[in-house]
Scaffold this motif. Structure first.
Motif, PDB file in Angstrom:
ATOM      1  N   GLN A  74       0.811  -1.215   0.000  1.00 13.48           N
ATOM      2  CA  GLN A  74       0.000   0.000   0.000  1.00 13.48           C
ATOM      3  C   GLN A  74       0.850   1.273   0.000  1.00 13.48           C
ATOM      4  OE1 GLN A  74      -3.356  -0.198  -0.330  1.00 13.48           O
ATOM      5  NE2 GLN A  74      -2.873  -2.362  -0.609  1.00 13.48           N
ATOM      6  N   GLU A  75       2.076   1.168  -0.399  1.00 16.82           N
ATOM      7  CA  GLU A  75       2.975   2.317  -0.387  1.00 16.82           C
ATOM      8  C   GLU A  75       2.965   3.031  -1.740  1.00 16.82           C
ATOM      9  OE1 GLU A  75       4.066   3.068   2.453  1.00 16.82           O
ATOM     10  OE2 GLU A  75       3.883   1.163   3.480  1.00 16.82           O
ATOM     11  N   ARG A  76       3.690   4.120  -1.785  1.00 16.25           N
ATOM     12  CA  ARG A  76       3.869   4.868  -3.031  1.00 16.25           C
ATOM     13  C   ARG A  76       4.428   3.930  -4.086  1.00 16.25           C
ATOM     14  NH1 ARG A  76       8.578   8.325  -4.323  1.00 16.25           N
ATOM     15  NH2 ARG A  76       9.381   7.469  -2.395  1.00 16.25           N
ATOM     16  N   ARG A  77       3.985   4.123  -5.320  1.00 20.57           N
ATOM     17  CA  ARG A  77       4.392   3.217  -6.400  1.00 20.57           C
ATOM     18  C   ARG A  77       4.944   4.031  -7.570  1.00 20.57           C
ATOM     19  NH1 ARG A  77       1.433  -2.084  -8.248  1.00 20.57           N
ATOM     20  NH2 ARG A  77       2.087  -2.211 -10.394  1.00 20.57           N
ATOM     21  N   VAL A  78       6.118   3.620  -8.050  1.00 18.86           N
ATOM     22  CA  VAL A  78       6.775   4.240  -9.197  1.00 18.86           C
ATOM     23  C   VAL A  78       6.975   3.139 -10.230  1.00 18.86           C
ATOM     24  CG1 VAL A  78       8.928   5.331  -9.975  1.00 18.86           C
ATOM     25  CG2 VAL A  78       7.971   5.921  -7.744  1.00 18.86           C
ATOM     26  N   THR A  79       6.797   3.459 -11.496  1.00 16.53           N
ATOM     27  CA  THR A  79       7.023   2.480 -12.558  1.00 16.53           C
ATOM     28  C   THR A  79       8.265   2.874 -13.344  1.00 16.53           C
ATOM     29  OG1 THR A  79       4.668   2.024 -12.746  1.00 16.53           O
ATOM     30  CG2 THR A  79       6.017   1.396 -14.612  1.00 16.53           C
ATOM     31  N   ALA A  80       9.063   1.882 -13.705  1.00 14.43           N
ATOM     32  CA  ALA A  80      10.269   2.118 -14.507  1.00 14.43           C
ATOM     33  C   ALA A  80      10.381   1.022 -15.562  1.00 14.43           C
ATOM     34  CB  ALA A  80      11.510   2.113 -13.625  1.00 14.43           C
ATOM     35  N   LYS A  81      10.742   1.400 -16.763  1.00  8.63           N
ATOM     36  CA  LYS A  81      10.971   0.418 -17.827  1.00  8.63           C
ATOM     37  C   LYS A  81      12.396  -0.097 -17.721  1.00  8.63           C
ATOM     38  CE  LYS A  81       7.568   2.086 -20.993  1.00  8.63           C
ATOM     39  NZ  LYS A  81       7.195   2.820 -22.142  1.00  8.63           N
ATOM     40  N   ASN A  82      12.539  -1.407 -17.917  1.00  9.12           N
ATOM     41  CA  ASN A  82      13.862  -2.021 -17.873  1.00  9.12           C
ATOM     42  C   ASN A  82      13.804  -3.356 -18.609  1.00  9.12           C
ATOM     43  OD1 ASN A  82      16.602  -1.641 -16.495  1.00  9.12           O
ATOM     44  ND2 ASN A  82      16.142  -3.783 -16.138  1.00  9.12           N
ATOM     45  N   ALA A  83      14.394  -3.395 -19.789  1.00  2.00           N
ATOM     46  CA  ALA A  83      14.384  -4.623 -20.601  1.00  2.00           C
ATOM     47  C   ALA A  83      15.290  -5.684 -19.970  1.00  2.00           C
ATOM     48  CB  ALA A  83      14.861  -4.300 -22.019  1.00  2.00           C
ATOM     49  N   PRO A  84      15.031  -6.965 -20.259  1.00  7.65           N
ATOM     50  CA  PRO A  84      15.902  -8.027 -19.746  1.00  7.65           C
ATOM     51  C   PRO A  84      17.366  -7.794 -20.137  1.00  7.65           C
ATOM     52  CG  PRO A  84      13.927  -8.969 -20.722  1.00  7.65           C
ATOM     53  CD  PRO A  84      13.918  -7.495 -21.048  1.00  7.65           C
ATOM     54  N   GLY A  85      18.261  -8.090 -19.210  1.00 12.42           N
ATOM     55  CA  GLY A  85      19.692  -7.966 -19.478  1.00 12.42           C
ATOM     56  C   GLY A  85      20.210  -6.545 -19.490  1.00 12.42           C
ATOM     57  N   THR A  88      18.440   0.283 -17.037  1.00 11.89           N
ATOM     58  CA  THR A  88      18.119   1.542 -17.698  1.00 11.89           C
ATOM     59  C   THR A  88      18.340   2.716 -16.757  1.00 11.89           C
ATOM     60  OG1 THR A  88      15.791   1.443 -17.031  1.00 11.89           O
ATOM     61  CG2 THR A  88      16.369   0.457 -19.183  1.00 11.89           C
ATOM     62  N   ASP A  89      18.551   3.878 -17.356  1.00 12.46           N
ATOM     63  CA  ASP A  89      18.662   5.101 -16.560  1.00 12.46           C
ATOM     64  C   ASP A  89      17.363   5.343 -15.799  1.00 12.46           C
ATOM     65  OD1 ASP A  89      21.225   5.440 -17.569  1.00 12.46           O
ATOM     66  OD2 ASP A  89      20.578   6.781 -19.176  1.00 12.46           O
ATOM     67  N   GLU A  90      16.227   4.966 -16.413  1.00 12.22           N
ATOM     68  CA  GLU A  90      14.923   5.130 -15.776  1.00 12.22           C
ATOM     69  C   GLU A  90      14.841   4.306 -14.487  1.00 12.22           C
ATOM     70  OE1 GLU A  90      10.260   4.383 -16.984  1.00 12.22           O
ATOM     71  OE2 GLU A  90      11.720   4.654 -18.604  1.00 12.22           O
ATOM     72  N   LEU A  91      15.362   3.077 -14.510  1.00 14.46           N
ATOM     73  CA  LEU A  91      15.372   2.242 -13.314  1.00 14.46           C
ATOM     74  C   LEU A  91      16.294   2.829 -12.252  1.00 14.46           C
ATOM     75  CD1 LEU A  91      14.581  -0.317 -11.735  1.00 14.46           C
ATOM     76  CD2 LEU A  91      16.456  -1.493 -12.918  1.00 14.46           C
ATOM     77  N   VAL A  92      17.476   3.255 -12.654  1.00 17.37           N
ATOM     78  CA  VAL A  92      18.431   3.850 -11.705  1.00 17.37           C
ATOM     79  C   VAL A  92      17.825   5.093 -11.054  1.00 17.37           C
ATOM     80  CG1 VAL A  92      20.685   4.981 -11.480  1.00 17.37           C
ATOM     81  CG2 VAL A  92      20.458   2.893 -12.847  1.00 17.37           C
ATOM     82  N   ASP A  93      17.165   5.932 -11.863  1.00 17.28           N
ATOM     83  CA  ASP A  93      16.531   7.144 -11.318  1.00 17.28           C
ATOM     84  C   ASP A  93      15.426   6.790 -10.325  1.00 17.28           C
ATOM     85  OD1 ASP A  93      18.227   8.657 -12.886  1.00 17.28           O
ATOM     86  OD2 ASP A  93      16.706   9.132 -14.408  1.00 17.28           O
ATOM     87  N   ALA A  94      14.622   5.770 -10.638  1.00 24.98           N
ATOM     88  CA  ALA A  94      13.547   5.344  -9.733  1.00 24.98           C
ATOM     89  C   ALA A  94      14.126   4.828  -8.416  1.00 24.98           C
ATOM     90  CB  ALA A  94      12.685   4.274 -10.405  1.00 24.98           C
ATOM     91  N   ILE A  95      15.201   4.063  -8.500  1.00 27.15           N
ATOM     92  CA  ILE A  95      15.860   3.547  -7.294  1.00 27.15           C
ATOM     93  C   ILE A  95      16.400   4.701  -6.461  1.00 27.15           C
ATOM     94  CG2 ILE A  95      17.880   2.265  -6.450  1.00 27.15           C
ATOM     95  CD1 ILE A  95      17.358   0.284  -8.812  1.00 27.15           C
ATOM     96  N   ASP A  96      17.098   5.628  -7.105  1.00 32.00           N
ATOM     97  CA  ASP A  96      17.657   6.778  -6.378  1.00 32.00           C
ATOM     98  C   ASP A  96      16.555   7.572  -5.676  1.00 32.00           C
ATOM     99  OD1 ASP A  96      20.224   6.087  -7.169  1.00 32.00           O
ATOM    100  OD2 ASP A  96      20.304   7.568  -8.791  1.00 32.00           O
ATOM    101  N   GLU A  97      15.460   7.801  -6.397  1.00 30.91           N
ATOM    102  CA  GLU A  97      14.326   8.555  -5.830  1.00 30.91           C
ATOM    103  C   GLU A  97      13.733   7.828  -4.627  1.00 30.91           C
ATOM    104  OE1 GLU A  97       9.683   9.355  -6.988  1.00 30.91           O
ATOM    105  OE2 GLU A  97      11.134   9.329  -8.640  1.00 30.91           O
ATOM    106  N   MET A  98      13.545   6.522  -4.758  1.00 28.38           N
ATOM    107  CA  MET A  98      12.912   5.754  -3.688  1.00 28.38           C
ATOM    108  C   MET A  98      13.831   5.639  -2.471  1.00 28.38           C
ATOM    109  SD  MET A  98       9.868   4.497  -3.318  1.00 28.38           S
ATOM    110  CE  MET A  98       9.221   4.152  -4.948  1.00 28.38           C
ATOM    111  N   VAL A  99      15.132   5.494  -2.687  1.00 32.02           N
ATOM    112  CA  VAL A  99      16.070   5.414  -1.565  1.00 32.02           C
ATOM    113  C   VAL A  99      16.092   6.742  -0.803  1.00 32.02           C
ATOM    114  CG1 VAL A  99      18.530   5.219  -0.955  1.00 32.02           C
ATOM    115  CG2 VAL A  99      17.488   3.549  -2.498  1.00 32.02           C
TER     116      VAL A  99
END
Length: 161
Positions: A74-85, A88-99
């Motif tokens: 039930q927490e805040r939810r962010v979506t990031a695109k990240n293809a297998p293998g 992505t910068d989008e995933l790294v940005d989402a991780i940085d934001e959430m941390v």
């Protein structure tokens, strides 16, 4: 975007931490720590054990099959695109934001398997990161200088595209 070359995929099959066959065995090590999970099954198992992670990174799949028990936190939810293998910068940005501002869930459109690497780099010292080792159990990595050095070293085999 960073892509993991096929020639280096085997480097990422061994646990990046300590492997536990049963998640209950590692629970005492989580006390007093920020807890982050990568993967639907390990997140679900941790929730079943009564612990809500500060950050969960999930994709709705396990071993490339739909995961029938994805955690619905039930927490805040962010979506990031990240293809297998890839990482992505989008995933790294989402991780940085959430941390910077937990708690929350990062829902990955694609695959979250390699998210543990940028998560270790972004996480504060002392945090506990758990991820699933398919067919074997859960891996626990406590974030310290050694974990950050190893994660940075792992990133060096990736190719920027």
């Amino acid at each position: 975007m960073l892509r993991l070359p096929e020639a280096h995929r085997d480097l990422f099959k061994k646990p990046f931490g300590t492997l536990y066959r049963d998640i209950r065995e590692l629970l005492p090590q989580l006390e007093g720590r920020a807890v982050y999970t990568v993967g639907d099954v390990v997140t679900h198992n941790l929730l079943d054990a009564g612990i809500v992670p500060d950050i969960a990174i999930i994709d709705g799949y396990t071993m490339r099959l739909p995961c029938t028990h994805s955690p619905l936190l039930q927490e805040r939810r962010v979506t990031a695109k990240n293809a297998p293998g890839t990482i992505t910068d989008e995933l790294v940005d989402a991780i940085d934001e959430m941390v910077r501002d937990p708690p929350g869930v990062i829902f990955v459109d694609g695959e979250e398997d390699l998210a543990v690497i940028p998560l270790v780099l972004a996480a504060p010292y002392g945090a506990a990161i758990l991820y699933g080792q398919p067919g074997e159990g859960a891996v626990l990595r406590l974030v310290d200088a050694s974990a950050k050095r190893e994660a940075a070293s792992m990133l060096r085999v990736f190719v920027r595209e």
